[in-house]
Motif scaffolding. Structure first.
Motif, mmCIF file in Angstrom:
data_model
loop_
_atom_site.group_PDB
_atom_site.id
_atom_site.type_symbol
_atom_site.label_atom_id
_atom_site.label_comp_id
_atom_site.label_asym_id
_atom_site.label_seq_id
_atom_site.Cartn_x
_atom_site.Cartn_y
_atom_site.Cartn_z
ATOM 1 N N SER A 97 37.870 15.415 45.149
ATOM 2 C CA SER A 97 37.886 13.985 45.455
ATOM 3 C C SER A 97 38.847 13.258 44.520
ATOM 4 C CB SER A 97 36.469 13.423 45.277
ATOM 5 O OG SER A 97 36.462 12.019 45.367
ATOM 6 N N GLU A 119 41.174 12.896 49.643
ATOM 7 C CA GLU A 119 41.752 14.092 49.041
ATOM 8 C C GLU A 119 43.142 13.743 48.517
ATOM 9 O OE1 GLU A 119 40.147 17.071 48.634
ATOM 10 O OE2 GLU A 119 38.420 15.935 49.359
ATOM 11 N N TRP A 120 43.626 14.530 47.558
ATOM 12 C CA TRP A 120 44.919 14.274 46.904
ATOM 13 C C TRP A 120 46.031 14.019 47.929
ATOM 14 C CZ3 TRP A 120 46.949 13.212 42.280
ATOM 15 C CH2 TRP A 120 48.327 13.382 42.104
ATOM 16 N N ASP A 121 46.206 14.914 48.870
ATOM 17 C CA ASP A 121 47.295 14.765 49.842
ATOM 18 C C ASP A 121 47.135 13.507 50.682
ATOM 19 O OD1 ASP A 121 48.475 17.099 48.933
ATOM 20 O OD2 ASP A 121 47.640 18.353 50.529
ATOM 21 N N GLU A 122 45.897 13.135 50.993
ATOM 22 C CA GLU A 122 45.647 11.941 51.791
ATOM 23 C C GLU A 122 46.047 10.673 51.034
ATOM 24 O OE1 GLU A 122 41.723 12.928 54.447
ATOM 25 O OE2 GLU A 122 41.406 12.574 52.300
ATOM 26 N N LEU A 175 40.612 12.439 39.422
ATOM 27 C CA LEU A 175 40.329 13.624 40.244
ATOM 28 C C LEU A 175 39.022 14.244 39.778
ATOM 29 C CD1 LEU A 175 43.839 15.280 40.208
ATOM 30 C CD2 LEU A 175 42.708 14.291 42.185
ATOM 31 N N ASP A 190 35.898 17.329 41.033
ATOM 32 C CA ASP A 190 35.237 18.226 41.979
ATOM 33 C C ASP A 190 34.006 17.528 42.517
ATOM 34 O OD1 ASP A 190 36.955 20.416 41.792
ATOM 35 O OD2 ASP A 190 35.897 21.233 40.060
ATOM 36 N N GLY A 244 32.872 13.000 48.035
ATOM 37 C CA GLY A 244 33.443 11.657 47.953
ATOM 38 C C GLY A 244 32.343 10.619 47.814
#
Length: 97
Positions: A2, A48-51, A78, A80, A83
């Motif tokens: 997350s 998420e990171w890419d989002e 960041l 674990d 969300g």
């Protein structure tokens, strides 16, 4: 993993009133469908990171279309796990007030 990404973005070459440019970026955030919180100095989004990075990239590209210089600040938390931290972090502090 997350990610809560907090960012501010605005042009440096468009004068004093920048709300139209900020609104352009916030509209992109809103349309992303990710949870977000808009405030006077920044916007926080969760995913998420890419989002979240894709949203910031879209905001940057939207401003670069007609801005010659942009100021962009990014902070990321960041972690674990699931969300929902964007709301729970705010709620945890408000419960202690």
């Amino acid at each position: 993993m997350s990610a809560i990404l907090d960012f501010s973005i605005f042009p440096l070459d468009k004068g004093v009133s920048l709300s139209a440019y900020v609104a352009r970026a916030v509209k992109i955030v809103k349309e992303s469908g990710l949870p977000y919180v808009f405030s006077p100095m920044s916007t926080s989004i969760e995913g998420e990171w890419d989002e979240v990075m894709a949203v910031v990239t879209r905001c940057k590209e939207a401003l670069m279309a007609d801005c010659g210089r942009i100021h962009l600040v990014i902070r990321v938390d960041l972690r674990d796990g699931p969300g929902g931290r964007l709301e729970s972090k705010i709620r945890a502090v408000e419960e202690k007030l």
